[in-house]
Design a protein around this motif. Structure first.
Motif, PDB file in Angstrom:
ATOM      1  N   ASP A   8      45.955  59.226  93.445  1.00  0.00           N
ATOM      2  CA  ASP A   8      46.590  58.001  92.980  1.00  0.00           C
ATOM      3  C   ASP A   8      47.997  58.305  92.473  1.00  0.00           C
ATOM      4  OD1 ASP A   8      47.070  55.451  92.169  1.00  0.00           O
ATOM      5  OD2 ASP A   8      45.892  55.620  90.315  1.00  0.00           O
ATOM      6  N   GLN A   9      48.976  57.603  92.952  1.00  0.00           N
ATOM      7  CA  GLN A   9      50.370  57.834  92.607  1.00  0.00           C
ATOM      8  C   GLN A   9      50.869  56.921  91.488  1.00  0.00           C
ATOM      9  OE1 GLN A   9      52.137  60.352  93.869  1.00  0.00           O
ATOM     10  NE2 GLN A   9      50.312  60.939  95.021  1.00  0.00           N
ATOM     11  N   SER A  10      49.991  56.156  90.883  1.00  0.00           N
ATOM     12  CA  SER A  10      50.430  55.264  89.807  1.00  0.00           C
ATOM     13  C   SER A  10      50.841  56.088  88.586  1.00  0.00           C
ATOM     14  CB  SER A  10      49.309  54.295  89.443  1.00  0.00           C
ATOM     15  OG  SER A  10      48.209  55.009  88.934  1.00  0.00           O
ATOM     16  N   PRO A  11      51.825  55.604  87.817  1.00  0.00           N
ATOM     17  CA  PRO A  11      52.273  56.361  86.657  1.00  0.00           C
ATOM     18  C   PRO A  11      51.179  56.461  85.612  1.00  0.00           C
ATOM     19  CG  PRO A  11      53.495  54.289  86.886  1.00  0.00           C
ATOM     20  CD  PRO A  11      52.563  54.389  88.040  1.00  0.00           C
ATOM     21  N   LYS A  12      51.132  57.575  84.965  1.00  0.00           N
ATOM     22  CA  LYS A  12      50.137  57.800  83.931  1.00  0.00           C
ATOM     23  C   LYS A  12      50.695  57.324  82.591  1.00  0.00           C
ATOM     24  CE  LYS A  12      47.999  61.673  86.260  1.00  0.00           C
ATOM     25  NZ  LYS A  12      47.754  60.914  87.382  1.00  0.00           N
ATOM     26  N   ALA A  13      49.824  57.199  81.615  1.00  0.00           N
ATOM     27  CA  ALA A  13      50.232  56.678  80.304  1.00  0.00           C
ATOM     28  C   ALA A  13      51.254  57.592  79.632  1.00  0.00           C
ATOM     29  CB  ALA A  13      49.013  56.497  79.416  1.00  0.00           C
ATOM     30  N   GLY A  14      51.179  58.900  79.834  1.00  0.00           N
ATOM     31  CA  GLY A  14      52.088  59.835  79.173  1.00  0.00           C
ATOM     32  C   GLY A  14      53.349  60.142  79.957  1.00  0.00           C
ATOM     33  N   ALA A  15      53.606  59.428  81.032  1.00  0.00           N
ATOM     34  CA  ALA A  15      54.746  59.740  81.890  1.00  0.00           C
ATOM     35  C   ALA A  15      56.093  59.631  81.173  1.00  0.00           C
ATOM     36  CB  ALA A  15      54.726  58.866  83.134  1.00  0.00           C
ATOM     37  N   GLU A  17      56.845  60.052  78.029  1.00  0.00           N
ATOM     38  CA  GLU A  17      56.964  61.175  77.102  1.00  0.00           C
ATOM     39  C   GLU A  17      57.221  62.473  77.861  1.00  0.00           C
ATOM     40  OE1 GLU A  17      57.350  63.190  73.703  1.00  0.00           O
ATOM     41  OE2 GLU A  17      57.091  61.031  73.830  1.00  0.00           O
ATOM     42  N   THR A  18      56.511  62.669  78.957  1.00  0.00           N
ATOM     43  CA  THR A  18      56.706  63.863  79.771  1.00  0.00           C
ATOM     44  C   THR A  18      58.114  63.888  80.347  1.00  0.00           C
ATOM     45  OG1 THR A  18      54.373  63.865  80.326  1.00  0.00           O
ATOM     46  CG2 THR A  18      55.818  65.157  81.734  1.00  0.00           C
ATOM     47  N   ASN A  19      58.590  62.748  80.798  1.00  0.00           N
ATOM     48  CA  ASN A  19      59.940  62.673  81.347  1.00  0.00           C
ATOM     49  C   ASN A  19      60.974  62.994  80.281  1.00  0.00           C
ATOM     50  OD1 ASN A  19      61.970  62.248  83.176  1.00  0.00           O
ATOM     51  ND2 ASN A  19      61.956  60.029  82.940  1.00  0.00           N
ATOM     52  N   ARG A  20      60.784  62.482  79.072  1.00  0.00           N
ATOM     53  CA  ARG A  20      61.705  62.754  77.973  1.00  0.00           C
ATOM     54  C   ARG A  20      61.685  64.239  77.616  1.00  0.00           C
ATOM     55  NH1 ARG A  20      59.958  59.835  73.097  1.00  0.00           N
ATOM     56  NH2 ARG A  20      59.432  58.323  74.672  1.00  0.00           N
ATOM     57  N   HIS A  21      60.479  64.820  77.588  1.00  0.00           N
ATOM     58  CA  HIS A  21      60.343  66.244  77.272  1.00  0.00           C
ATOM     59  C   HIS A  21      61.015  67.093  78.343  1.00  0.00           C
ATOM     60  CE1 HIS A  21      58.361  70.154  76.832  1.00  0.00           C
ATOM     61  NE2 HIS A  21      58.267  69.823  75.555  1.00  0.00           N
ATOM     62  N   THR A  22      60.838  66.726  79.605  1.00  0.00           N
ATOM     63  CA  THR A  22      61.471  67.457  80.700  1.00  0.00           C
ATOM     64  C   THR A  22      62.986  67.357  80.620  1.00  0.00           C
ATOM     65  OG1 THR A  22      59.565  66.989  82.087  1.00  0.00           O
ATOM     66  CG2 THR A  22      61.569  67.669  83.214  1.00  0.00           C
ATOM     67  N   THR A  23      63.496  66.189  80.292  1.00  0.00           N
ATOM     68  CA  THR A  23      64.945  66.012  80.164  1.00  0.00           C
ATOM     69  C   THR A  23      65.492  66.837  79.017  1.00  0.00           C
ATOM     70  OG1 THR A  23      64.733  63.776  81.049  1.00  0.00           O
ATOM     71  CG2 THR A  23      66.755  64.285  79.874  1.00  0.00           C
ATOM     72  N   ALA A  24      64.790  66.872  77.893  1.00  0.00           N
ATOM     73  CA  ALA A  24      65.236  67.669  76.747  1.00  0.00           C
ATOM     74  C   ALA A  24      65.217  69.161  77.070  1.00  0.00           C
ATOM     75  CB  ALA A  24      64.370  67.377  75.530  1.00  0.00           C
ATOM     76  N   THR A  25      64.199  69.593  77.789  1.00  0.00           N
ATOM     77  CA  THR A  25      64.116  71.002  78.183  1.00  0.00           C
ATOM     78  C   THR A  25      65.250  71.372  79.125  1.00  0.00           C
ATOM     79  OG1 THR A  25      61.712  70.928  77.945  1.00  0.00           O
ATOM     80  CG2 THR A  25      62.623  72.745  79.230  1.00  0.00           C
ATOM     81  N   LEU A  26      65.529  70.512  80.079  1.00  0.00           N
ATOM     82  CA  LEU A  26      66.636  70.762  81.004  1.00  0.00           C
ATOM     83  C   LEU A  26      67.969  70.784  80.256  1.00  0.00           C
ATOM     84  CD1 LEU A  26      67.705  71.149  83.877  1.00  0.00           C
ATOM     85  CD2 LEU A  26      67.767  68.650  84.081  1.00  0.00           C
ATOM     86  N   ALA A  27      68.152  69.857  79.325  1.00  0.00           N
ATOM     87  CA  ALA A  27      69.394  69.819  78.545  1.00  0.00           C
ATOM     88  C   ALA A  27      69.555  71.090  77.715  1.00  0.00           C
ATOM     89  CB  ALA A  27      69.415  68.592  77.644  1.00  0.00           C
ATOM     90  N   ALA A  28      68.480  71.592  77.133  1.00  0.00           N
ATOM     91  CA  ALA A  28      68.543  72.830  76.351  1.00  0.00           C
ATOM     92  C   ALA A  28      68.885  74.019  77.240  1.00  0.00           C
ATOM     93  CB  ALA A  28      67.221  73.066  75.631  1.00  0.00           C
ATOM     94  N   ALA A  29      68.305  74.069  78.430  1.00  0.00           N
ATOM     95  CA  ALA A  29      68.609  75.168  79.355  1.00  0.00           C
ATOM     96  C   ALA A  29      70.058  75.116  79.809  1.00  0.00           C
ATOM     97  CB  ALA A  29      67.674  75.101  80.564  1.00  0.00           C
ATOM     98  N   VAL A  30      70.561  73.926  80.098  1.00  0.00           N
ATOM     99  CA  VAL A  30      71.962  73.777  80.510  1.00  0.00           C
ATOM    100  C   VAL A  30      72.888  74.159  79.365  1.00  0.00           C
ATOM    101  CG1 VAL A  30      73.705  72.074  81.183  1.00  0.00           C
ATOM    102  CG2 VAL A  30      71.496  72.103  82.320  1.00  0.00           C
ATOM    103  N   LEU A  31      72.551  73.743  78.132  1.00  0.00           N
ATOM    104  CA  LEU A  31      73.357  74.105  76.966  1.00  0.00           C
ATOM    105  C   LEU A  31      73.380  75.618  76.777  1.00  0.00           C
ATOM    106  CD1 LEU A  31      74.958  73.263  74.435  1.00  0.00           C
ATOM    107  CD2 LEU A  31      72.767  73.182  73.232  1.00  0.00           C
ATOM    108  N   GLY A  32      72.233  76.261  76.916  1.00  0.00           N
ATOM    109  CA  GLY A  32      72.175  77.717  76.787  1.00  0.00           C
ATOM    110  C   GLY A  32      73.016  78.418  77.839  1.00  0.00           C
TER     111      GLY A  32
END
Length: 114
Positions: A8-15, A17-32
């Motif tokens: 099933d490709q429908s978005p999950k309830a935590g999507a 939050e996961t997207n925000r966490h992934t964006t923050a992780t990517l931003a931290a890696a780029v900053l580093g």
């Protein structure tokens, strides 16, 4: 149960939050990566001033770059061990804070100029 129901490709309830966490992780890696690149660029831009202040030629400047690179490489395993002990987020924040404080100290005006 058909195979398509488990894919099933429908978005999950935590999507979001996961997207925000992934964006923050990517931003931290780029900053580093940006901080590391900035630091290496500063060392290379400062080489003419180092040559003028200390004398010497290209060989001496190569030693400056080699010493910087060697210290950076030598501290990486220690930073990894610290990250394992206190957590990656705290180690990253501490390293970034230390870099900022050291940068401010380096560019602050000196009291005594010769």
């Amino acid at each position: 149960m058909p195979l398509t129901s488990s894919l099933d490709q429908s978005p999950k309830a935590g999507a979001p939050e996961t997207n925000r966490h992934t964006t923050a992780t990517l931003a931290a890696a780029v900053l580093g990566f940006f901080v590391i690149t900035l630091d290496a660029t500063i060392v290379n831009v400062a080489l003419p001033s180092i040559r003028d202040a200390l004398g010497g030629g290209i060989t001496g400047l190569e030693w400056v770059v080699d010493a910087y690179t060697l210290m950076f490489a030598a501290l990486l395993p220690s930073a990894g061990a610290l990250s394992d002990r206190i957590g990656a987020r705290r180690a990253f924040a501490g390293g970034l804070g230390l870099f900022i404080v050291a940068s401010v100290v380096c560019v602050s005006p000196r009291r005594y100029r010769s």
